[in-house]
Design a protein around this motif. Structure first.
Motif, PDB file in Angstrom:
ATOM      1  N   ASP A 143     -23.017   9.252 -22.430  1.00 39.41           N
ATOM      2  CA  ASP A 143     -24.039   9.087 -22.621  1.00 39.41           C
ATOM      3  C   ASP A 143     -24.121   7.448 -23.987  1.00 39.41           C
ATOM      4  O   ASP A 143     -23.002   6.946 -24.584  1.00 39.41           O
ATOM      5  N   PHE A 144     -25.252   7.859 -24.475  1.00 35.50           N
ATOM      6  CA  PHE A 144     -25.661   6.793 -25.538  1.00 35.50           C
ATOM      7  C   PHE A 144     -25.239   7.064 -27.238  1.00 35.50           C
ATOM      8  O   PHE A 144     -24.296   6.262 -28.084  1.00 35.50           O
ATOM      9  N   SER A 145     -23.426   8.433 -27.574  1.00 31.22           N
ATOM     10  CA  SER A 145     -23.334   8.745 -28.271  1.00 31.22           C
ATOM     11  C   SER A 145     -21.763   8.514 -27.873  1.00 31.22           C
ATOM     12  O   SER A 145     -21.106   9.055 -29.281  1.00 31.22           O
ATOM     13  N   GLY A 146     -21.296   8.053 -26.608  1.00 33.48           N
ATOM     14  CA  GLY A 146     -19.749   7.561 -26.520  1.00 33.48           C
ATOM     15  C   GLY A 146     -19.131   8.687 -25.763  1.00 33.48           C
ATOM     16  O   GLY A 146     -17.855   8.837 -25.243  1.00 33.48           O
ATOM     17  N   ASN A 147     -20.033  10.142 -25.489  1.00 38.21           N
ATOM     18  CA  ASN A 147     -19.230  11.048 -25.243  1.00 38.21           C
ATOM     19  C   ASN A 147     -19.599  11.454 -23.567  1.00 38.21           C
ATOM     20  O   ASN A 147     -20.425  10.896 -22.309  1.00 38.21           O
ATOM     21  N   GLU A 148     -18.556  11.363 -22.664  1.00 42.12           N
ATOM     22  CA  GLU A 148     -18.560  11.304 -21.775  1.00 42.12           C
ATOM     23  C   GLU A 148     -18.916  12.717 -20.633  1.00 42.12           C
ATOM     24  O   GLU A 148     -19.410  12.625 -19.512  1.00 42.12           O
ATOM     25  N   ILE A 176     -21.688  14.163 -19.457  1.00 47.45           N
ATOM     26  CA  ILE A 176     -23.277  14.190 -19.716  1.00 47.45           C
ATOM     27  C   ILE A 176     -23.896  15.053 -18.538  1.00 47.45           C
ATOM     28  O   ILE A 176     -23.437  15.232 -17.505  1.00 47.45           O
ATOM     29  N   ASP A 177     -25.363  15.485 -18.851  1.00 49.63           N
ATOM     30  CA  ASP A 177     -25.980  16.021 -17.638  1.00 49.63           C
ATOM     31  C   ASP A 177     -27.451  15.331 -17.236  1.00 49.63           C
ATOM     32  O   ASP A 177     -27.780  15.841 -16.818  1.00 49.63           O
ATOM     33  N   GLY A 178     -26.566  14.005 -17.138  1.00 50.45           N
ATOM     34  CA  GLY A 178     -27.935  13.100 -16.451  1.00 50.45           C
ATOM     35  C   GLY A 178     -28.613  12.144 -17.347  1.00 50.45           C
ATOM     36  O   GLY A 178     -29.401  11.387 -17.386  1.00 50.45           O
ATOM     37  N   GLN A 179     -29.153  13.111 -19.111  1.00 50.93           N
ATOM     38  CA  GLN A 179     -29.528  12.415 -19.641  1.00 50.93           C
ATOM     39  C   GLN A 179     -28.821  11.611 -20.703  1.00 50.93           C
ATOM     40  O   GLN A 179     -28.237  11.144 -20.497  1.00 50.93           O
TER      41      GLN A 179
END
Length: 222
Positions: free
Chosen positions: A212-217, A219-222
């Motif tokens: 995601d945009f915070s670098g978390n791998e 993710i739920d699609g957002q």
């Protein structure tokens, strides 16, 4: 089925999910066909599809995630950049993925821990390191949804820093093109899990990174 429907676009029944979001009888028919096939072979598995929602299976270990036509607008305009996307989760982790572009006759597949392929041949992400030599893909689901937090600021920030931009219209294919090294990256807002589930695994198995945009791998699609 998709190719057959594409030969008679003017005859298709098309409805609006919202002002700018379309669904055709092809989307519905393809999802129903896939659900029937999956249920006939794996009756206990759960299924999540874009058009008909989620059915929880008796065996919660497996869930199939289906987007029957990703890129409906492209499909309805006779453009080749649409796809059928299927992923399988095992115990909540992406395990298998397949994305097929009927008009391109390209089948992207991945199995967790075993790499990614295009029409049976191994693929890898681009090795380009320079932003100024990179081509990125993006999309604008956020604008179709009329969201105030949209992609335009990201576009205006990134575009001057890269070589060029591409807008294909199918997030599933965008991710496949990253996996195959055709573009160096892809970003988008306001996507759903059925848009990206299969593509996430294909990119990762091709050696790429998805977050995601915070670098978390996770993710739920957002």
């Amino acid at each position: 089925m998709a190719r057959k429907y594409s030969e008679a676009l003017n005859d298709l029944e098309v409805e609006k999910k919202s002002e700018k979001d379309l669904v055709s009888e092809a989307d519905v028919a393809i999802e129903q066909y896939l659900r029937k096939q999956i249920s006939s072979h794996y009756p206990d598995h759960g299924i999540l599809g874009e058009e008909e929602g989620e059915v929880i299976g008796n065996n919660s270990e497996y869930r199939w995630i289906i987007d029957p036509i990703d890129g409906t607008a492209s499909f309805l305009h006779g453009q080749p950049f649409y796809s059928i996307s299927i992923a399988i989760e095992k115990e909540g982790e992406l395990y298998l993925a397949a994305i097929y572009g009927p008009a391109l006759n390209e089948l992207f597949m991945a199995t967790k821990g075993q790499g990614a392929t295009l029409n049976g041949c191994p693929i890898k992400v681009s090795t380009e390191k320079s932003m100024t030599s990179a081509i990125y893909a993006t999309g604008f689901a956020c604008l179709r949804s009329n969201l105030k937090h949209n992609n335009l600021p990201y576009l205006t920030t990134l575009l001057p820093q890269i070589q060029d931009i591409r807008r294909y219209g199918s997030a599933a294919l965008d991710l496949c093109f990253v996996a195959a090294g055709r573009v160096e990256g892809f970003w988008e807002l306001n996507l759903n899990i059925y848009d990206v589930a299969a593509g996430i695994l294909i990119v990762r198995e091709a050696g790429g990174i998805v977050s995601d945009f915070s670098g978390n791998e996770k993710i739920d699609g957002q």
